[in-house]
Design a protein around this motif. Structure first.
Motif, PDB file in Angstrom:
ATOM      1  N   GLU A   1     111.900  24.699 104.884  1.00  0.00           N
ATOM      2  CA  GLU A   1     112.764  24.530 103.706  1.00  0.00           C
ATOM      3  C   GLU A   1     114.179  25.053 103.913  1.00  0.00           C
TER       4      GLU A   1
ATOM      5  N   ARG B   1     117.518  22.694 103.502  1.00  0.00           N
ATOM      6  CA  ARG B   1     118.503  23.020 102.462  1.00  0.00           C
ATOM      7  C   ARG B   1     119.847  23.448 103.049  1.00  0.00           C
TER       8      ARG B   1
ATOM      9  N   PRO C   1     118.856  18.932  98.727  1.00  0.00           N
ATOM     10  CA  PRO C   1     118.646  19.776  97.544  1.00  0.00           C
ATOM     11  C   PRO C   1     117.180  20.169  97.348  1.00  0.00           C
ATOM     12  N   THR C   2     116.587  20.799  98.351  1.00  0.00           N
ATOM     13  CA  THR C   2     115.164  21.145  98.297  1.00  0.00           C
ATOM     14  C   THR C   2     114.952  22.517  97.665  1.00  0.00           C
ATOM     15  N   LYS C   3     113.729  22.744  97.229  1.00  0.00           N
ATOM     16  CA  LYS C   3     113.307  24.071  96.778  1.00  0.00           C
ATOM     17  C   LYS C   3     111.791  24.163  96.924  1.00  0.00           C
TER      18      LYS C   3
END
Length: 232
Positions: A162, A166, A172-174
């Motif tokens: 991740e 990002r 725009p990962t989480k």
């Protein structure tokens, strides 16, 4: 019979000892291969990768593939009628540009053409090349193949990736419930767009081997007839 030109003295450019030794080695290999084989083919190998060279060398046991800098290859063949090692070899010089391999073989032209016309290797597209596909990663859980296969045939990408997605890839990962997610579909590239380094790395990370590598046959020389036959 073509007249012998083997006694011609050719001077290689001055360079450092290691560089000169390498030039001399390639020069001698080309001359030896010209003695050993009837045909020499000029193959364009721009952006070639090691697996392709391994394929060719494995499939052409008994023949010889030599790569080298343009000037060294041209010197070994002969740049002028006076310097050429065999009749008309200097004419191959006009086909030597970019990354070139010389294939020395006794196989017939028909056999060589059939092999390289059929040869194709899937590869990851490189930066500065045009993308052959549009690639969009679906919203929700991010899978290792980024939507290229059905979810039941894929696995979620490891959560340890991740920060890379990002921070490095600007996606725009989480993390949600221990899994990498996207709040909306993320378009990596549109078909026909020129890839930048970031986009090329994303495609490779998601296993998108959508580029096909082919070997371009440019011309060949027949050592018996002394003819140079262009292919394009």
């Amino acid at each position: 019979m073509p007249r012998s030109k083997r006694s011609k003295l050719v001077t290689l450019a001055q360079t450092d000892k290691k560089g000169r030794e390498n030039k001399t080695r390639i020069f001698d290999e080309v001359r030896a291969a010209l003695d050993a084989h009837r045909y020499v083919w000029v193959l364009k190998l721009d952006d070639v990768r090691t697996p392709v060279l391994q394929d060719i060398r494995k499939d052409w046991t008994g023949s010889k593939l030599i790569l080298g800098k343009r000037k060294v290859l041209e010197k070994a063949l002969g740049e002028t009628p006076e310097e050429e090692y065999k009749d008309n070899l200097h004419k191959l010089g006009e086909y030597i540009e970019g990354l070139i391999g010389l294939l020395f073989t006794d196989e017939t032209p028909e056999t060589v053409k059939a092999y390289f016309s059929a040869y194709v290797k899937s590869d990851y597209p490189r930066a500065k090349s045009k993308s052959p596909i549009t690639f969009v990663i679906p919203e929700g859980i991010v899978y290792s193949r980024g939507g290229q296969v059905a979810e039941e045939e894929d696995v979620p990408m490891s959560h340890s990736m991740e920060p890379t997605l990002r921070n490095k890839f600007k996606m725009p990962t989480k993390i949600v419930s221990g899994k990498i997610t996207l709040p909306e579909p993320y378009k990596v590239v549109e078909k026909g767009d020129v890839l930048d380094v970031r986009q090329a790395l994303i495609l490779k990370t998601f296993g998108v081997a959508c580029a096909d590598f082919r070997v371009e046959m440019r011309a060949y020389h027949d050592g018996e007839s002394g003819e140079v036959i262009p292919l394009n």
